[in-house]
Scaffold this motif. Structure first.
Motif, PDB file in Angstrom:
ATOM      1  N   ARG A  65       0.814  -1.213   0.000  1.00  0.00           N
ATOM      2  CA  ARG A  65       0.000   0.000   0.000  1.00  0.00           C
ATOM      3  C   ARG A  65       0.848   1.263   0.000  1.00  0.00           C
ATOM      4  N   GLU A  66       2.033   1.180   0.574  1.00  0.00           N
ATOM      5  CA  GLU A  66       2.920   2.336   0.621  1.00  0.00           C
ATOM      6  C   GLU A  66       3.363   2.779  -0.780  1.00  0.00           C
ATOM      7  N   GLN A  67       3.225   1.862  -1.760  1.00  0.00           N
ATOM      8  CA  GLN A  67       3.614   2.186  -3.131  1.00  0.00           C
ATOM      9  C   GLN A  67       2.512   2.933  -3.895  1.00  0.00           C
ATOM     10  N   TYR A  68       1.288   2.915  -3.361  1.00  0.00           N
ATOM     11  CA  TYR A  68       0.172   3.546  -4.073  1.00  0.00           C
ATOM     12  C   TYR A  68       0.455   5.042  -4.274  1.00  0.00           C
ATOM     13  N   PRO A  69       0.217   5.563  -5.474  1.00  0.00           N
ATOM     14  CA  PRO A  69       0.346   7.013  -5.656  1.00  0.00           C
ATOM     15  C   PRO A  69      -0.821   7.780  -5.034  1.00  0.00           C
ATOM     16  N   ILE A  70      -1.880   7.032  -4.687  1.00  0.00           N
ATOM     17  CA  ILE A  70      -3.091   7.624  -4.098  1.00  0.00           C
ATOM     18  C   ILE A  70      -3.367   6.941  -2.761  1.00  0.00           C
ATOM     19  N   GLU A  71      -3.686   7.701  -1.750  1.00  0.00           N
ATOM     20  CA  GLU A  71      -4.073   7.129  -0.460  1.00  0.00           C
ATOM     21  C   GLU A  71      -5.548   6.755  -0.541  1.00  0.00           C
ATOM     22  N   ILE A  72      -5.794   5.550  -1.008  1.00  0.00           N
ATOM     23  CA  ILE A  72      -7.145   5.125  -1.333  1.00  0.00           C
ATOM     24  C   ILE A  72      -8.051   5.087  -0.116  1.00  0.00           C
ATOM     25  N   ASP A  73      -7.510   4.757   1.058  1.00  0.00           N
ATOM     26  CA  ASP A  73      -8.336   4.689   2.271  1.00  0.00           C
ATOM     27  C   ASP A  73      -8.941   6.053   2.598  1.00  0.00           C
ATOM     28  N   LYS A  74      -8.148   7.112   2.403  1.00  0.00           N
ATOM     29  CA  LYS A  74      -8.656   8.462   2.673  1.00  0.00           C
ATOM     30  C   LYS A  74      -9.770   8.814   1.701  1.00  0.00           C
ATOM     31  N   LEU A  75      -9.603   8.384   0.456  1.00  0.00           N
ATOM     32  CA  LEU A  75     -10.626   8.673  -0.549  1.00  0.00           C
ATOM     33  C   LEU A  75     -11.918   7.922  -0.249  1.00  0.00           C
ATOM     34  N   LEU A  76     -11.814   6.658   0.130  1.00  0.00           N
ATOM     35  CA  LEU A  76     -12.999   5.850   0.422  1.00  0.00           C
ATOM     36  C   LEU A  76     -13.765   6.383   1.628  1.00  0.00           C
ATOM     37  N   LYS A  77     -13.042   6.944   2.603  1.00  0.00           N
ATOM     38  CA  LYS A  77     -13.695   7.472   3.809  1.00  0.00           C
ATOM     39  C   LYS A  77     -14.543   8.701   3.500  1.00  0.00           C
ATOM     40  N   LEU A  78     -14.247   9.359   2.400  1.00  0.00           N
ATOM     41  CA  LEU A  78     -15.028  10.530   2.017  1.00  0.00           C
ATOM     42  C   LEU A  78     -16.400  10.143   1.466  1.00  0.00           C
ATOM     43  N   TYR A  79     -16.582   8.851   1.166  1.00  0.00           N
ATOM     44  CA  TYR A  79     -17.834   8.373   0.611  1.00  0.00           C
ATOM     45  C   TYR A  79     -18.708   7.762   1.700  1.00  0.00           C
ATOM     46  N   ASP A  80     -20.016   7.910   1.522  1.00  0.00           N
ATOM     47  CA  ASP A  80     -20.960   7.220   2.381  1.00  0.00           C
ATOM     48  C   ASP A  80     -21.880   6.403   1.491  1.00  0.00           C
ATOM     49  N   TYR A  81     -21.451   5.180   1.196  1.00  0.00           N
ATOM     50  CA  TYR A  81     -22.222   4.333   0.279  1.00  0.00           C
ATOM     51  C   TYR A  81     -23.551   3.890   0.884  1.00  0.00           C
ATOM     52  N   ARG A  82     -23.645   3.964   2.201  1.00  0.00           N
ATOM     53  CA  ARG A  82     -24.905   3.569   2.830  1.00  0.00           C
ATOM     54  C   ARG A  82     -26.029   4.516   2.424  1.00  0.00           C
ATOM     55  N   ASP A  83     -25.691   5.792   2.248  1.00  0.00           N
ATOM     56  CA  ASP A  83     -26.697   6.766   1.830  1.00  0.00           C
ATOM     57  C   ASP A  83     -27.186   6.458   0.414  1.00  0.00           C
ATOM     58  N   VAL A  84     -26.244   6.130  -0.479  1.00  0.00           N
ATOM     59  CA  VAL A  84     -26.605   5.764  -1.849  1.00  0.00           C
ATOM     60  C   VAL A  84     -27.403   4.463  -1.859  1.00  0.00           C
ATOM     61  N   GLU A  85     -26.951   3.493  -1.065  1.00  0.00           N
ATOM     62  CA  GLU A  85     -27.627   2.194  -1.007  1.00  0.00           C
ATOM     63  C   GLU A  85     -29.077   2.346  -0.580  1.00  0.00           C
ATOM     64  N   GLN A  86     -29.329   3.239   0.361  1.00  0.00           N
ATOM     65  CA  GLN A  86     -30.683   3.437   0.874  1.00  0.00           C
ATOM     66  C   GLN A  86     -31.640   3.843  -0.238  1.00  0.00           C
ATOM     67  N   HIS A  87     -31.185   4.703  -1.126  1.00  0.00           N
ATOM     68  CA  HIS A  87     -32.048   5.186  -2.202  1.00  0.00           C
ATOM     69  C   HIS A  87     -32.174   4.169  -3.334  1.00  0.00           C
ATOM     70  N   LEU A  88     -31.099   3.439  -3.613  1.00  0.00           N
ATOM     71  CA  LEU A  88     -31.124   2.504  -4.732  1.00  0.00           C
ATOM     72  C   LEU A  88     -31.935   1.252  -4.437  1.00  0.00           C
ATOM     73  N   THR A  89     -31.980   0.851  -3.179  1.00  0.00           N
ATOM     74  CA  THR A  89     -32.670  -0.394  -2.814  1.00  0.00           C
ATOM     75  C   THR A  89     -34.097  -0.167  -2.343  1.00  0.00           C
ATOM     76  N   ASN A  90     -34.473   1.076  -2.134  1.00  0.00           N
ATOM     77  CA  ASN A  90     -35.824   1.383  -1.668  1.00  0.00           C
ATOM     78  C   ASN A  90     -36.832   1.093  -2.778  1.00  0.00           C
ATOM     79  N   LYS A  91     -37.767   0.183  -2.513  1.00  0.00           N
ATOM     80  CA  LYS A  91     -38.740  -0.189  -3.541  1.00  0.00           C
ATOM     81  C   LYS A  91     -39.611   0.992  -3.939  1.00  0.00           C
ATOM     82  N   ASN A  92     -39.841   1.893  -3.003  1.00  0.00           N
ATOM     83  CA  ASN A  92     -40.614   3.098  -3.295  1.00  0.00           C
ATOM     84  C   ASN A  92     -39.668   4.290  -3.472  1.00  0.00           C
ATOM     85  N   LYS A  93     -38.555   4.013  -4.143  1.00  0.00           N
ATOM     86  CA  LYS A  93     -37.507   5.028  -4.240  1.00  0.00           C
ATOM     87  C   LYS A  93     -37.996   6.288  -4.949  1.00  0.00           C
TER      88      LYS A  93
END
Length: 486
Positions: A172-200
């Motif tokens: 991981r130290e070789q990565y040109p991008i600190e991917i963990d920091k980038l992923l933490k900026l996302y909240d996929y749970r918020d997106v998941e809530q809207h995409l899976t809601n049958k009455n979306k």
């Protein structure tokens, strides 16, 4: 003058009953510079050189089944993984050309490539991600337009980056991008809530997409770039910023071109009386207007294609005149069922789009698989509708076009080409109100030196007609000296 104008008017009406009379406005100085008369050619321009920036633009939509969408996502991840690989190479050689390879988008990947396994591995892991699966199901069997596809890819982009980096670097130290920091900026749970809601609520889903898209637009390298400022070149920062922030836009813009036809065209009008056209196309009435008579029975013009079409000395072919269709709506194209680029691939590479891992066929590519000849005919009709569509605000031009398609062969030239044509169809020239005398003389001399000029050829002078408020023409008896010479 009035009597002569009336005689000429009647003559033209008789001719128009037998012929399709067309007009082509020209900048006289440009025409003389490129010797269009002496060489008996006319310029065919690519769609991006037309005066209306809306030329050639289409309403591209993506409407695919699960296999088609999954393969598109895999292609996206493979291209992204390759871009990161090239980034590593570019940082070693510090070559500007190496950095340009980061932006190359491929429709297929050769099995013999030394990186092929890494690309495939990353793509498989990417589409197996549970959040990516949500997006795949969300897009099934509905029209997804360009902006929405870009936003969706931005949503899953950090996940594609993650698997790409994992398959390229051992630490991981070789990565040109600190991917963990980038992923933490996302909240996929918020997106998941809207995409899976049958009455979306579609508005809520769109709002979530817009928030993520806005986040990417405002993203800066900051702490995401692992390289310290003292060791990071401007090229490297530019490359990383492109990969992290702009890659989704670039990918969708590039693949959008895959279904657009490559063609070249030249334009004519059914009228020579419109003052605005003289002003716009004939350099403020200082140019000329060429007159053509085309037989009504076939409405075609014979041309000789340039050698770039794969034939060493070109070939003669008849091109049909098409009326321009003036309309507000853009021509709608479905990417999956009309993707010329995919159809041009060899079967081995084409199959990466059409089949899944178990050999199941995508229904979205049904016609490309089952009826290639029928698909080609449908695509040619689609290409003509794109090439002849223009916004209705241009309706006053009464335009017709010659279309030179180039779907399956090499391009003529990205800047267009001068193409030889059946010069006997040229039956006259109208000089503009402001055409300079020396220009007229030069054009007349150029025509006088030609052999086999149409026997009905006439010269005309344009003038403002105070009776009807249009540009009219009166015959200049210069051609009598031509006949005497013969």
């Amino acid at each position: 003058m009035i009597e002569e104008y009336y005689i000429d008017y009647v003559f033209n009406k008789i001719k128009e009953g037998e012929m399709l009379r067309l007009y082509r406005y020209r900048n006289a100085e440009q025409m003389l510079k490129f010797k269009e008369i002496e060489k008996k050619n006319m310029f065919f321009a690519p769609s991006n050189m037309q005066n209306d920036p809306m030329e050639g633009i289409s309403d591209i939509i993506w409407n695919g089944d699960y296999i088609a969408w999954k393969n598109l996502f895999k292609n996206y991840c493979m291209n992204l993984t390759q871009a990161i690989l090239f980034h590593g190479i570019a940082t070693c050689c510090d070559d500007g050309e190496c950095y340009n390879t980061i932006k190359v988008i491929k429709s297929g990947f050769i099995r013999k490539s030394p990186y092929y396994y890494k690309l495939c591995q990353a793509a498989s892991q990417f589409v197996d991600n549970e959040y990516v699966e949500l997006f795949l199901n969300y897009m099934l069997d509905r029209d997804v337009r360009q902006y929405e596809l870009i936003t969706i890819l931005k949503c899953v982009h950090p996940l594609a980056l993650q698997v790409a980096l994992e398959n390229i670097y051992s630490e991981r130290e070789q990565y040109p991008i600190e991917i963990d920091k980038l992923l933490k900026l996302y909240d996929y749970r918020d997106v998941e809530q809207h995409l899976t809601n049958k009455n979306k609520d579609s508005m809520q889903v769109e709002l979530s997409f817009q928030n993520i898209s806005s986040f990417f637009e405002g993203l800066r390298i900051g702490g995401i770039c692992r390289c310290s400022d003292s060791h990071t070149t401007s090229k490297e920062i530019e490359a990383i910023l492109f990969i992290v922030r702009s890659y989704s836009n670039h990918y969708v813009n590039e693949i959008s071109r895959w279904c657009l036809p490559n063609y070249f065209m030249t334009c004519f009008s059914k009228s020579c009386e419109n003052s605005s056209m003289w002003g716009y196309y004939a350099s403020a009435h200082k140019g000329i207007c060429l007159i053509y008579d085309i037989p009504d029975d076939n409405q075609e013009l014979e041309v000789k294609t340039p050698p770039a079409f794969g034939i060493p000395f070109g070939e003669k072919k008849k091109l049909k005149f098409y009326d321009v269709d003036y309309q507000k709506r853009l021509v709608k194209i479905d990417f999956f069922s009309n993707c010329l680029k995919i159809m041009q691939l060899k079967d081995e590479l084409k199959n990466d789009w059409i089949f899944d891992e178990s050999g199941n066929k995508s229904k979205s590519f049904a016609k490309t698989i089952n009826d290639k000849d029928g698909w080609c005919k449908d695509y040619e009709r689609l290409a003509i509708s794109i090439a002849t569509r223009k916004d209705e605000d241009w309706k006053h031009e009464e335009e017709m076009r010659l279309i030179l398609p180039d779907y399956w062969k090499d391009e003529i030239c990205s800047a267009g080409a001068a193409i030889e044509y059946d010069f006997s169809k040229l039956v006259g020239i109208i000089f503009g109100i402001n055409t300079q005398e020396e220009v007229k003389v030069e054009i007349i001399q150029a025509l006088k030196s030609l052999k086999n000029l149409n026997g009905n050829f006439q010269f005309y002078q344009g003038y403002y007609n105070y009776i009807n408020g249009k540009i009219s023409k009166i015959k200049i008896p210069i051609t009598e000296s031509f006949k005497e010479k013969e």
